[in-house]
Design a protein around this motif. Sequence first.
Motif, PDB file in Angstrom:
ATOM      1  N   LEU A   1       0.827  -1.205   0.000  1.00 55.24           N
ATOM      2  CA  LEU A   1       0.000   0.000   0.000  1.00 55.24           C
ATOM      3  C   LEU A   1       0.866   1.262   0.000  1.00 55.24           C
ATOM      4  CD1 LEU A   1      -2.953  -0.861   2.416  1.00 55.24           C
ATOM      5  CD2 LEU A   1      -2.898  -0.931  -0.069  1.00 55.24           C
ATOM      6  N   MET A   2       1.986   1.213   0.699  1.00 53.03           N
ATOM      7  CA  MET A   2       2.847   2.397   0.732  1.00 53.03           C
ATOM      8  C   MET A   2       3.395   2.696  -0.650  1.00 53.03           C
ATOM      9  SD  MET A   2       5.043   2.924   4.161  1.00 53.03           S
ATOM     10  CE  MET A   2       5.924   1.399   4.035  1.00 53.03           C
ATOM     11  N   GLU A   3       3.716   1.642  -1.371  1.00 49.38           N
ATOM     12  CA  GLU A   3       4.205   1.828  -2.729  1.00 49.38           C
ATOM     13  C   GLU A   3       3.130   2.528  -3.563  1.00 49.38           C
ATOM     14  OE1 GLU A   3       6.460  -1.707  -3.818  1.00 49.38           O
ATOM     15  OE2 GLU A   3       6.089  -1.177  -5.915  1.00 49.38           O
ATOM     16  N   GLN A   4       1.885   2.057  -3.413  1.00 49.23           N
ATOM     17  CA  GLN A   4       0.763   2.673  -4.148  1.00 49.23           C
ATOM     18  C   GLN A   4       0.557   4.126  -3.749  1.00 49.23           C
ATOM     19  OE1 GLN A   4      -3.089   0.766  -4.155  1.00 49.23           O
ATOM     20  NE2 GLN A   4      -2.112  -1.236  -4.189  1.00 49.23           N
ATOM     21  N   ILE A   5       0.551   4.363  -2.448  1.00 50.59           N
ATOM     22  CA  ILE A   5       0.304   5.720  -1.959  1.00 50.59           C
ATOM     23  C   ILE A   5       1.370   6.665  -2.495  1.00 50.59           C
ATOM     24  CG2 ILE A   5       0.383   7.192   0.106  1.00 50.59           C
ATOM     25  CD1 ILE A   5      -0.982   4.904   1.618  1.00 50.59           C
ATOM     26  N   CYS A   6       2.622   6.230  -2.421  1.00 49.79           N
ATOM     27  CA  CYS A   6       3.708   7.097  -2.878  1.00 49.79           C
ATOM     28  C   CYS A   6       3.592   7.389  -4.366  1.00 49.79           C
ATOM     29  CB  CYS A   6       5.062   6.471  -2.571  1.00 49.79           C
ATOM     30  SG  CYS A   6       5.486   6.538  -0.830  1.00 49.79           S
ATOM     31  N   SER A   7       3.277   6.384  -5.155  1.00 50.92           N
ATOM     32  CA  SER A   7       3.270   6.655  -6.594  1.00 50.92           C
ATOM     33  C   SER A   7       1.995   7.376  -7.033  1.00 50.92           C
ATOM     34  CB  SER A   7       3.494   5.378  -7.398  1.00 50.92           C
ATOM     35  OG  SER A   7       2.623   4.380  -6.978  1.00 50.92           O
ATOM     36  N   ASN A   8       0.926   7.277  -6.219  1.00 44.93           N
ATOM     37  CA  ASN A   8      -0.297   8.019  -6.553  1.00 44.93           C
ATOM     38  C   ASN A   8      -0.196   9.498  -6.207  1.00 44.93           C
ATOM     39  OD1 ASN A   8      -1.546   5.789  -7.473  1.00 44.93           O
ATOM     40  ND2 ASN A   8      -2.770   5.420  -5.631  1.00 44.93           N
ATOM     41  N   SER A   9       0.660   9.795  -5.222  1.00 47.71           N
ATOM     42  CA  SER A   9       0.626  11.136  -4.658  1.00 47.71           C
ATOM     43  C   SER A   9       1.152  12.176  -5.634  1.00 47.71           C
ATOM     44  CB  SER A   9       1.428  11.199  -3.355  1.00 47.71           C
ATOM     45  OG  SER A   9       2.799  11.033  -3.635  1.00 47.71           O
ATOM     46  N   VAL A  10       1.917  11.733  -6.601  1.00 52.78           N
ATOM     47  CA  VAL A  10       2.523  12.713  -7.486  1.00 52.78           C
ATOM     48  C   VAL A  10       2.855  12.038  -8.807  1.00 52.78           C
ATOM     49  CG1 VAL A  10       4.900  12.284  -6.801  1.00 52.78           C
ATOM     50  CG2 VAL A  10       4.229  14.548  -7.498  1.00 52.78           C
ATOM     51  N   ASN A  11       2.773  12.796  -9.886  1.00 50.60           N
ATOM     52  CA  ASN A  11       3.273  12.269 -11.147  1.00 50.60           C
ATOM     53  C   ASN A  11       4.012  13.364 -11.900  1.00 50.60           C
ATOM     54  OD1 ASN A  11       1.326  13.776 -12.690  1.00 50.60           O
ATOM     55  ND2 ASN A  11      -0.177  12.316 -11.895  1.00 50.60           N
ATOM     56  N   GLU A  12       4.580  12.991 -13.002  1.00 54.93           N
ATOM     57  CA  GLU A  12       5.424  13.902 -13.764  1.00 54.93           C
ATOM     58  C   GLU A  12       4.703  15.198 -14.150  1.00 54.93           C
ATOM     59  OE1 GLU A  12       8.794  13.633 -14.747  1.00 54.93           O
ATOM     60  OE2 GLU A  12       8.645  12.244 -13.073  1.00 54.93           O
ATOM     61  N   ASP A  13       3.371  15.110 -14.276  1.00 54.47           N
ATOM     62  CA  ASP A  13       2.640  16.295 -14.743  1.00 54.47           C
ATOM     63  C   ASP A  13       2.253  17.253 -13.623  1.00 54.47           C
ATOM     64  OD1 ASP A  13       2.614  14.701 -17.028  1.00 54.47           O
ATOM     65  OD2 ASP A  13       0.669  13.859 -16.462  1.00 54.47           O
ATOM     66  N   SER A  14       2.497  16.856 -12.379  1.00 51.22           N
ATOM     67  CA  SER A  14       2.129  17.769 -11.293  1.00 51.22           C
ATOM     68  C   SER A  14       2.905  19.070 -11.444  1.00 51.22           C
ATOM     69  CB  SER A  14       2.459  17.148  -9.941  1.00 51.22           C
ATOM     70  OG  SER A  14       1.797  15.923  -9.805  1.00 51.22           O
ATOM     71  N   LYS A  15       2.146  20.146 -11.571  1.00 53.83           N
ATOM     72  CA  LYS A  15       2.796  21.449 -11.758  1.00 53.83           C
ATOM     73  C   LYS A  15       2.213  22.462 -10.788  1.00 53.83           C
ATOM     74  CE  LYS A  15       4.571  21.616 -16.461  1.00 53.83           C
ATOM     75  NZ  LYS A  15       4.379  20.274 -17.010  1.00 53.83           N
ATOM     76  N   LEU A  16       3.032  23.430 -10.486  1.00 54.68           N
ATOM     77  CA  LEU A  16       2.571  24.536  -9.664  1.00 54.68           C
ATOM     78  C   LEU A  16       1.537  25.327 -10.463  1.00 54.68           C
ATOM     79  CD1 LEU A  16       3.390  25.708  -6.895  1.00 54.68           C
ATOM     80  CD2 LEU A  16       5.022  27.158  -8.073  1.00 54.68           C
ATOM     81  N   SER A  17       0.481  25.784  -9.794  1.00 57.60           N
ATOM     82  CA  SER A  17      -0.567  26.503 -10.522  1.00 57.60           C
ATOM     83  C   SER A  17      -0.033  27.824 -11.079  1.00 57.60           C
ATOM     84  CB  SER A  17      -1.750  26.777  -9.590  1.00 57.60           C
ATOM     85  OG  SER A  17      -1.353  27.634  -8.548  1.00 57.60           O
ATOM     86  N   GLU A  18      -0.617  28.266 -12.211  1.00 57.93           N
ATOM     87  CA  GLU A  18      -0.160  29.510 -12.839  1.00 57.93           C
ATOM     88  C   GLU A  18      -0.334  30.697 -11.896  1.00 57.93           C
ATOM     89  OE1 GLU A  18       1.587  29.948 -15.601  1.00 57.93           O
ATOM     90  OE2 GLU A  18       1.568  27.753 -15.739  1.00 57.93           O
ATOM     91  N   LYS A  19      -1.443  30.630 -11.140  1.00 52.09           N
ATOM     92  CA  LYS A  19      -1.730  31.718 -10.212  1.00 52.09           C
ATOM     93  C   LYS A  19      -0.593  31.863  -9.198  1.00 52.09           C
ATOM     94  CE  LYS A  19      -5.276  32.837  -6.822  1.00 52.09           C
ATOM     95  NZ  LYS A  19      -4.992  31.932  -5.693  1.00 52.09           N
ATOM     96  N   LYS A  20      -0.175  30.726  -8.672  1.00 50.14           N
ATOM     97  CA  LYS A  20       0.908  30.742  -7.671  1.00 50.14           C
ATOM     98  C   LYS A  20       2.209  31.231  -8.299  1.00 50.14           C
ATOM     99  CE  LYS A  20       2.032  30.227  -3.524  1.00 50.14           C
ATOM    100  NZ  LYS A  20       1.245  30.848  -2.447  1.00 50.14           N
ATOM    101  N   LYS A  21       2.432  30.803  -9.530  1.00 50.01           N
ATOM    102  CA  LYS A  21       3.671  31.235 -10.193  1.00 50.01           C
ATOM    103  C   LYS A  21       3.721  32.759 -10.321  1.00 50.01           C
ATOM    104  CE  LYS A  21       4.805  27.107 -12.797  1.00 50.01           C
ATOM    105  NZ  LYS A  21       4.787  26.402 -14.064  1.00 50.01           N
ATOM    106  N   GLU A  22       2.575  33.334 -10.710  1.00 49.39           N
ATOM    107  CA  GLU A  22       2.526  34.802 -10.829  1.00 49.39           C
ATOM    108  C   GLU A  22       2.805  35.453  -9.482  1.00 49.39           C
ATOM    109  OE1 GLU A  22      -1.160  36.101 -12.708  1.00 49.39           O
ATOM    110  OE2 GLU A  22      -0.738  34.654 -14.317  1.00 49.39           O
ATOM    111  N   GLU A  23       2.166  34.892  -8.440  1.00 51.06           N
ATOM    112  CA  GLU A  23       2.402  35.425  -7.098  1.00 51.06           C
ATOM    113  C   GLU A  23       3.878  35.400  -6.743  1.00 51.06           C
ATOM    114  OE1 GLU A  23      -1.414  33.486  -5.081  1.00 51.06           O
ATOM    115  OE2 GLU A  23       0.177  33.852  -3.617  1.00 51.06           O
ATOM    116  N   LEU A  24       4.510  34.264  -7.055  1.00 50.44           N
ATOM    117  CA  LEU A  24       5.921  34.112  -6.710  1.00 50.44           C
ATOM    118  C   LEU A  24       6.793  35.096  -7.485  1.00 50.44           C
ATOM    119  CD1 LEU A  24       6.278  30.209  -6.482  1.00 50.44           C
ATOM    120  CD2 LEU A  24       6.252  31.839  -4.594  1.00 50.44           C
TER     121      LEU A  24
END
Lengths: 90, 196
Positions: free
Chosen positions: A58-81
């Motif tokens: 289950l830990m293996e599943q949880i870890c690989s589900n939590s994030v993938n290559e396409d996870s990106k910071l939102s555009e809104k946050k990027k502008e803020e930064l």
Amino acid sequence: MKKLMHMIMLDCNEATRLTSIKKYKKLSLMQRTQLSMHLMACKFCNQFAKFNDVVDDLMEQICSNSVNEDSKLSEKKKEELETIIEEVNK
Amino acid sequence: MSQIQKHSCEPNNWVKLYSDQLYRFALIRVNNNQLAEDLVQEAFISALKSLPKFKGDSSEKTWLYTILRNKIIDYYRSQEKKMASKFYDINNEEGNDHFFYNEGKSSGEWVKGHEPTNFHEAADQPLEREEFMRILKVCMDLLPFKWSEVFRMKNLEDFSSKEICKELDITSSNLWVIIHRAKLQMRECIKNKWEN
Ligand SMILES: [Zn+2]
């Protein structure tokens, strides 16, 4: 004889240690033999070993589900930064 | 005379170059979008403040990762303080006395009342699996950062145990102790939450 048995048999602490780490470290033949002997004789550590397998999976599943290559910071946050960096870095 | 090549630092490019990578790095470790965003922001602000201290000995990317990692560790420390009372002896350096007798005739055996039962079989039941997963996640997050980091590094990035030790600055025997304790504590945590 009792002393010999003691040398061969693992206690529950050591048996659960080997169980816990076996996914991370290749156990020696001696350790594997000792562990399977203990697990045959001890119903508690046997339950722990089953729990350990479930959790490793289950830990293996949880870890690989939590994030993938396409996870990106939102555009809104990027502008803020960008704004923050501009402000502080003037 | 030639100068040693030093790394430079260009804050104006940070968002474009690193923000997605840093965000993923944080997301993997905190499992929460909002929190991961906040941590990246905090890391950038800290980096800007300590910009004068940037010596260029490492690349700005490595430097930003280090700052972010420290932010994540700080976050978990603050959580640990809040959780400490709820999660049994998380910082106990004594060993596994809570789970096993450490002296006498029964030395090394399970302490009465802590013997494993088969509650984990719920994970095989389609209806209960989701709840079991949810509790497992909660309990993973309750582990000290270094401990849960071991599992993330192994499961997510498939680091070897040698690499894990180097990254977390621990010896390999420490690593085995951490994994053993983490498993024992997680079982206790999941069991308590499952049965209540
Ligand atoms: Zn046992």
